[in-house]
Design an enzyme around this catalytic site. Structure first.
Site, PDB file in Angstrom:
ATOM      1  CD1 TRP A  36      48.582  39.951  66.038  1.00 44.40           C
ATOM      2  CD2 TRP A  36      49.533  38.997  67.819  1.00 44.40           C
ATOM      3  NE1 TRP A  36      49.370  40.890  66.636  1.00 44.40           N
ATOM      4  CE2 TRP A  36      49.965  40.333  67.733  1.00 44.40           C
ATOM      5  CE3 TRP A  36      50.004  38.204  68.874  1.00 44.40           C
ATOM      6  CZ2 TRP A  36      50.846  40.904  68.666  1.00 44.40           C
ATOM      7  CZ3 TRP A  36      50.879  38.762  69.789  1.00 44.40           C
ATOM      8  CH2 TRP A  36      51.290  40.096  69.685  1.00 44.40           C
ATOM      9  CG  ASP A  63      42.572  48.850  67.645  1.00 49.10           C
ATOM     10  OD1 ASP A  63      42.843  47.652  67.846  1.00 49.10           O
ATOM     11  OD2 ASP A  63      42.666  49.723  68.521  1.00 49.10           O
ATOM     12  CD  GLU A 113      49.174  44.108  66.901  1.00 53.91           C
ATOM     13  OE1 GLU A 113      49.541  43.599  65.840  1.00 53.91           O
ATOM     14  OE2 GLU A 113      49.825  44.049  67.965  1.00 53.91           O
ATOM     15  CD  GLU A 114      44.752  47.034  73.196  1.00 51.45           C
ATOM     16  OE1 GLU A 114      45.759  46.918  73.910  1.00 51.45           O
ATOM     17  OE2 GLU A 114      43.985  48.019  73.245  1.00 51.45           O
ATOM     18  CD  GLU A 122      55.024  49.506  73.445  1.00 48.98           C
ATOM     19  OE1 GLU A 122      54.667  48.949  72.400  1.00 48.98           O
ATOM     20  OE2 GLU A 122      54.889  49.010  74.584  1.00 48.98           O
TER      21      GLU A 122
END
Length: 577
Positions: A139, A196, A199-200, A424
């Site tokens: 992750w 961030d 998550e990238e 989403e």
């Protein structure tokens, strides 16, 4: 003719407002039920989740969101704690859920995970299994916004317990140990890179820095209230330095907030809008230092962010210049096909509602050269100046902004299915809901936007009257003082190439090409990155070019040399060799 035109506009705005009123009346209870359904142990869609655990979504395939994220959970419970403490929902069941959330988060803090233990960085772990065990798969970690957001939510509860119930004992014995762990982590790591909120991108991130700054301010104030003066001073010192660092994200030539110091994208990102609304403080007015929603910088940033989506989604094709459009995370996004998100489109509306609320409180609007283009969307004749609430220009501006905000919500209403379930994202071609179903954050974002439209806003957190300190230096664990350096290099690239930096010090990864720091191309062909480096030090550095095919090319000799001052911030202006 002008009277007729204005009357028509007023009529359209009235009809739009009535439609949004109806949508809110229908969707609010659905969104609230959607949030509660995703909270264990009794939530209808949270089967298997421990008590107080918020699942991101019940979706288990494409994508699998059946996990609990510290960020999402904390934002959700900040909403619920605000509702409870402000008297909007004082049900015993909500109070029980809040207490269960606190207990669950105290447990999660202690769970060793791939980011470390409680003493070695484990608080930066972004997500866990819904039974509170560690998620051990690959992750984007660490993510440093979670502890700050969790602290802000629990501090809000703690202050209410002291004020409304005089329950200082519970705060000091039960809540403070949890808070101190998070706040100590934030104080020690606010200037370290992390992934961030999407998550990238591994870099410094505006959203993270902004919520860290807020948490430290609130933590310092609570610590003082309960007699923890020594840590209060520490948190205040670190907060001042974080506030100083926040200013470095502002791109004055572009008129927007650069979301991340790395990542290789243009820099426009919903990250910045979310930061503004989640650090809102009505008592701070339109303060630009903390990027309040009605500040000139936040408004300029909002316009440029929104405009970046006008031509990339088919569903926006009929929206004229200056009209509301569906927005996504960032223009280059391709996750799940790269679509608009419900929560980011709602955030645009929420920022404007909060701005309108603040202008109403202070009784005026100030237009600066920075915000002029934003305001000219609503009145072509507006000029730099201050407009009182009794002026016709104020009324024209606020009416136009209200309509724009309502139009943003009307886009969401248009693409909300009949049963009110919010996913989403919604498809950029036809608006159909896609990606994770029943996203908790989407429901929460609608509820906070609805509240802002109704004039129900969170209490202040201490942003009023803050000033930027003259120095951003801090002491690291080794006692080395640091200063902020922004490295700028003029470098022309081709598709698939990015510019990095490495150098002779730890902060620049000790000449490692693999760990070199990625610069932002927001002001291409100028590539930039802001880094904390040792003060009063001389070091060497070079830029390198990396291609998607794996090729690495260092710039030619000689190496660049820089000597830093004893305090403050400096910038380089280099050219690729």
């Amino acid at each position: 003719m002008r009277f007729v035109a204005l009357s028509s506009l007023a009529y359209c705005a009235t009809v739009l407002g009535q439609n949004i009123d109806s949508y809110m009346q229908k969707e609010s209870p659905i969104a609230k039920a959607g949030v509660l359904a995703n909270i264990g142990p009794s939530g209808a869609k949270a089967s298997g989740a421990a008590a107080g655990i918020v699942i991101a979504s019940p979706s288990t395939t494409n994508p699998d969101y059946l996990f609990t994220w510290t960020r999402d959970s904390s934002l959700t419970f900040k909403l619920l704690i605000d509702q409870y403490t402000q008297g909007q929902d004082v049900s015993p069941s909500l109070r029980q859920s809040i207490d269960q959330f606190v207990t669950a988060e105290a447990h999660i803090q202690q769970v060793s995970n791939p980011s470390g233990t409680i003493h070695t960085g484990g608080l930066g772990e972004p997500k866990f299994n819904i039974d509170m065990s560690a998620f051990t798969g690959p992750w984007g970690r660490p993510q440093r916004d979670g502890p700050a957001l969790r602290a802000t939510a629990i501090i809000t509860y703690a202050n209410w317990l002291i004020d409304a119930e005089s329950n200082t004992t519970f705060v000091t014995t039960m809540l403070w140990p949890i808070l101190k762990l998070d706040l100590n982590y934030v104080a020690a790591s606010w200037n370290l890179t992390g992934f961030d909120l999407w998550e990238e991108v591994l870099s410094s991130s505006f959203f993270t820095t902004a919520v860290q700054h807020r948490a430290l301010r609130q933590g310092a104030a609570l610590a003082t209230r309960i007699g923890e003066q020594s840590v209060s001073s520490e948190y205040s010192i670190e907060a001042a330095k974080a506030l100083c660092f926040m200013q470095s994200y502002w791109n004055p030539s572009g008129g927007f907030i650069t979301a991340n110091t790395g990542g290789g994208r243009c820099g426009l990102d919903a990250n910045t809008v979310l930061a503004s609304i989640h650090t809102y403080d009505v008592d701070a007015g339109c303060d630009a230092t903390t990027f309040q929603p009605c500040s000139d910088k936040a408004l300029s940033n909002l316009k440029i962010y929104v405009d970046s989506f006008r031509s990339i989604y088919n569903i926006n094709s009929n929206a004229g210049s200056g009209n509301a459009v569906a927005t996504g995370r960032y223009p280059e996004d391709f996750y799940q096909g790269g679509n608009p998100w419900y929560l980011t489109t709602a955030a645009v509306a929420e920022q404007l509602y909060l701005a309108l609320h603040t202008w109403a409180v202070q009784g005026s609007i100030e237009v600066t050269s920075t915000s002029l283009d934003f305001f000219r969307q609503f009145s072509s004749s507006v000029v730099v100046g201050t407009y009182s609430s009794a002026s016709s220009e104020y009324l024209a501006l606020t009416d136009g902004i209200q309509t724009f905000a309502d139009s943003s919500l009307s886009i969401i209403a248009k693409f909300t299915p009949e049963n009110g379930a919010i996913s989403e994202q919604f498809d950029k071609k036809n608006g159909a809901p896609i990606s994770a179903v029943d996203l908790t954050w989407s429901y929460a974002a609608l509820l906070t936007a609805f509240a802002a439209r109704s004039g129900v806003v969170p209490i202040g957190w201490g942003a009023q009257g803050l000033t930027v300190p003259s120095s951003c230096a801090r002491d690291s664990d080794g006692g080395v003082r640091t200063v902020v350096v922004t490295f700028n290099v003029d470098a022309t690239t081709v598709m698939g190439e990015n510019i990095y930096i490495s150098g002779s010090i730890d902060a620049l990864q000790n000449w490692s090409a693999d760990k070199a720091l990625l610069l932002s191309s927001a002001n291409y062909p100028i590539w930039s990155i802001t880094v904390l480096v040792p003060a009063s030090a001389t070091f060497e550095y070079k830029y390198l070019r990396k291609s998607d095919n794996g090729a690495v090319t260092w710039e030619s000799d000689p190496r660049n040399t820089l000597t830093t001052p004893s305090s403050g911030a400096i910038a380089t202006h280099d050219t690729w060799r």
